[in-house]
Design a protein around this motif. Structure first.
Motif: not given
Length: 497
Positions: A63, A174, A178, A183, A186-187, A190
């Protein structure tokens, strides 16, 4: 809740039906790691053993490497604000010429977005990120060595193409690697890394000449290329391409060597098999009733994100401060200091508060900030309360950028990566990304002209767009927190039916 349970049971029954047709013999099931246990026979221990909720070091590292591309994107977005005075002076550019330079990043993003889905589908997520960096590295070098507006615009255009490809492939990659319970966070990283790039260039742009600033942007691109060789490919992309052994290997690497990944691998494969019943959808086939709801959500969020004026405020923050009588060096430094912690907060709370709540809060804060800027520039044009205008300007610009970083900046990309099934992810993702960059280019190109024409009226329109965004999100955008990609896509499909 009952509807969701019913949907999940229907999806499971359909999955088992496909497995039975494809693997009629028990030996075939055992060979591929499938189990003939009924859902009721899956114990709590079995669910823990499948590793779907594990967050391993490999997931963290993959990630981080992926979102490093977003850092490069942030550097490109922040460059035009800090470099504006130096470039216009050294190359004798007019307002129209610099507006072209600033906005051509989004024009390049539009070009990259058109091909982003297809490139990511053909090359894979990992190699597409490498492909992006070829454009970014070349673009930064062209800007750093430019002697006229043509070279400057050419370099910025190449950088934009790389950024446009990044904007699709990073959140998709990602979301596909993830675990579902993290999720969103983690996204959202970005957006956090993009803010880090913007903040860095806002600060050092006050001290470094623009050519050296471009070389600083070149460095993380090279480091990103090196790190990409150490992360796995997306298991879902590998499964879509029929590379089941590599899919399981990548999934095992992501979830941990001691974890039984059979259940997750089989769910991924079954979902892809179900989506392949209809075949790979072309762009023209997107406009069918079954895809109408997710398409409305994806395109609508990107449309509203750009029409809120977010890109223009970020790209030309220095001009906004100067127009309001506030020192631009101080203003951009304050923004850089605050926006990263705020984006970190968004990363932490996105999987706690949920997508909808954070989106609506972000839009509300952006709308109020735009309204304050409208009042501020209105006072400035009539000479009313001249001592308060700089303060209102600072609060308005700061509030707009920080509120955008907290939610509306990253969450539409998270939702875009979650809502489309694999068979339409290429065409749907391309359309959504093109929408974002097309309206981003329109806003960034016309922003300086509108600022000189009627700054107060422009920001009043932006505030009304943010108000409408709240209504749109409340009535149409579903909550996707805590659900797997397969569950989300089945839920949306059932909503249309």
């Amino acid at each position: 809740m009952e509807r969701q349970k019913s949907m999940e049971k229907g999806l499971l029954r359909k999955s088992l039906s496909i497995r039975e047709r494809k693997f009629p013999n028990e030996e075939a099931f055992l060979e591929t790691g499938l189990s003939r246990k009924s859902p009721r026979e899956i114990t709590k221990k079995d669910q823990n053993d499948d590793g779907e909720c594990r967050v391993t070091a490999t997931v963290f590292f993959s990630t981080f490497v992926a979102v490093s591309g977003s850092f490069c994107t942030g550097c490109g977005a922040g460059f035009s604000s800090g470099a504006q005075s130096g470039i216009t002076k050294d190359l004798s550019l007019s307002v129209a010429e610099y507006s072209m330079f600033g906005s051509i990043l989004t024009l390049g993003g539009l070009i990259g977005a058109i091909f982003s889905g297809k490139v990511a589908d053909v090359l894979g997520r990992k190699r597409t990120m490498l492909f992006c960096e070829a454009f970014c590295v070349t673009g930064w070098l062209a800007v750093a060595l430019a002697q006229d507006a043509l070279w400057l615009d050419g370099g910025r255009l190449l950088l934009g193409i790389g950024v446009g490809l990044f904007s699709y492939v990073i959140p998709v990659y990602i979301a596909e690697i993830a675990p579902k319970h993290v999720r969103g966070s983690f996204v959202f990283a970005n957006q956090l890394m993009q803010n880090c790039g913007i903040a860095l260039f806002f600060i050092i742009g006050n001290f470094l000449p623009w050519r050296l600033l471009a070389l600083v942007g070149f460095v993380p691109c090279v480091l990103h290329v090196f790190c990409l060789f150490f992360i796995p490919e997306s298991p879902r992309w590998l499964a879509k391409k029929g590379r089941d052994k590599e899919c399981r290997s990548a999934l095992q690497r992501l979830r941990g060597s001691e974890v039984d990944i059979s259940r997750e691998a089989n769910t991924i494969r079954d979902t892809i098999e179900m989506s392949e019943v209809d075949g790979e959808s072309r762009m023209s086939e997107l406009f069918q009733r079954r895809y109408a709801y997710p398409l409305l959500i994806g395109v609508g969020l990107m449309f509203l994100q750009q029409l809120s004026g977010s890109s223009g405020v970020t790209y030309y923050a220095s001009s906004l401060f100067n127009k309001g009588g506030f020192p631009s060096a101080i203003g951009t430094s304050v923004i850089a200091t605050i926006m990263v912690p705020k984006a970190m907060l968004g990363t932490i709370i996105v999987d706690k508060l949920g997508r909808r709540t954070l989106l609506m809060a972000s839009c509300a804060a952006m709308g109020l900030s735009a309204l304050l800027l409208s009042v501020s520039y209105g006072f400035e044009s009539f000479g009313i309360l001249p001592d308060l205008t700089p303060i209102f300007t600072c609060i308005g610009v700061l509030g707009h950028i920080v509120a955008f970083a907290m939610g509306m900046g990253g969450l539409p990309w998270i939702i875009m990566a979650e809502i489309f099934p694999m068979n339409v992810k290429v065409s749907a993702g391309t359309l959504v990304t093109v929408t974002n960059w097309l309206f981003g280019w329109i806003i960034t190109y016309t922003f300086n002209f509108m600022l000189e024409w009627n700054a107060s009226g422009m920001f009043f329109i932006f505030s009304m767009v943010s108000a409408f965004s709240i209504v749109f999100i409340y009535f149409l955008v579903p909550e996707t927190k805590g659900r797997s990609l397969e569950e989300i896509q089945a839920l949306l499909s059932n909503s249309v039916q």
